[in-house]
Enzyme design. Sequence first.
Site, PDB file in Angstrom:
ATOM      1  N   HIS A 148       0.813  -1.266  -0.004  1.00 56.68           N
ATOM      2  CA  HIS A 148       0.084  -0.034   0.053  1.00 56.68           C
ATOM      3  C   HIS A 148       0.795   1.302   0.022  1.00 56.68           C
ATOM      4  CE1 HIS A 148      -4.192   1.376   1.405  1.00 56.68           C
ATOM      5  NE2 HIS A 148      -3.696   2.598   0.808  1.00 56.68           N
ATOM      6  N   ILE A 149       0.873   1.878  -1.158  1.00 60.35           N
ATOM      7  CA  ILE A 149       1.660   3.125  -1.337  1.00 60.35           C
ATOM      8  C   ILE A 149       1.307   4.129  -0.237  1.00 60.35           C
ATOM      9  CG2 ILE A 149       2.291   2.635  -3.697  1.00 60.35           C
ATOM     10  CD1 ILE A 149       0.358   5.224  -4.028  1.00 60.35           C
ATOM     11  N   HIS A 150       2.324   5.035   0.253  1.00 57.11           N
ATOM     12  CA  HIS A 150       2.373   5.996   1.197  1.00 57.11           C
ATOM     13  C   HIS A 150       3.583   7.019   1.154  1.00 57.11           C
ATOM     14  CE1 HIS A 150       4.060   2.468   3.168  1.00 57.11           C
ATOM     15  NE2 HIS A 150       4.549   3.525   3.974  1.00 57.11           N
ATOM     16  N   TYR A 151       3.372   8.225   1.421  1.00 56.34           N
ATOM     17  CA  TYR A 151       4.560   9.250   1.571  1.00 56.34           C
ATOM     18  C   TYR A 151       4.757   9.054   2.939  1.00 56.34           C
ATOM     19  CZ  TYR A 151       4.110  12.169  -2.494  1.00 56.34           C
ATOM     20  OH  TYR A 151       4.385  12.805  -3.907  1.00 56.34           O
ATOM     21  N   HIS A 152       6.195   9.423   3.422  1.00 59.19           N
ATOM     22  CA  HIS A 152       6.384   9.894   4.598  1.00 59.19           C
ATOM     23  C   HIS A 152       7.112  11.230   4.452  1.00 59.19           C
ATOM     24  CE1 HIS A 152       6.995   6.063   6.474  1.00 59.19           C
ATOM     25  NE2 HIS A 152       7.027   5.471   5.246  1.00 59.19           N
TER      26      HIS A 152
END
Length: 169
Positions: A117-121
């Site tokens: 599941h893609i996500h920005y940090h």
Amino acid sequence: MIDEFAPWRAEYFSRPKDCECVFCKIANENRDSENFMLFRAKNCFGLMNRYPYTLGEFMVIPYKHIDNIESLDTQIWLEMSQIVQIGVDVLKRVLNANGVNIGMNLGAAAGAGIAEHIHYHLVPRWQRDTNFITTIGYTRVHGVPFMEQFKSLKDEFQRLSFENTIFAK
């Protein structure tokens, strides 16, 4: 070789991996405070990192369960990008961050802990935020308690939700 120890991450590594995606599970639960949810927008949500390397780190995550950005709907991508821009401003104003690292690890080979599941940090950084303890003790010292950081960021995103239609779900 030097071993480093981050005891707060033990829970992440020792628990059995859920069959269900942790981000999808959190998005579908009605436990936003317990899950450290900062905001909900139309296509994505913001979540404090439970296992941060630097306190104040949070993630921008699409509701859509997807493991690559190439197939992500443009509207979702644009909303995430706009929120990342707002998030940088929030970290600088609310936490007095001198800089912010923005990152996305796409795939397990790129270092993604939750590759499905893609996500920005968004990771706040400060001048001189490393010291001798980090260098010789291999220990990260946080100057502010996690819950205090969470409350400060949550309050600011809540304030922004009244001013900015992007946060209207």
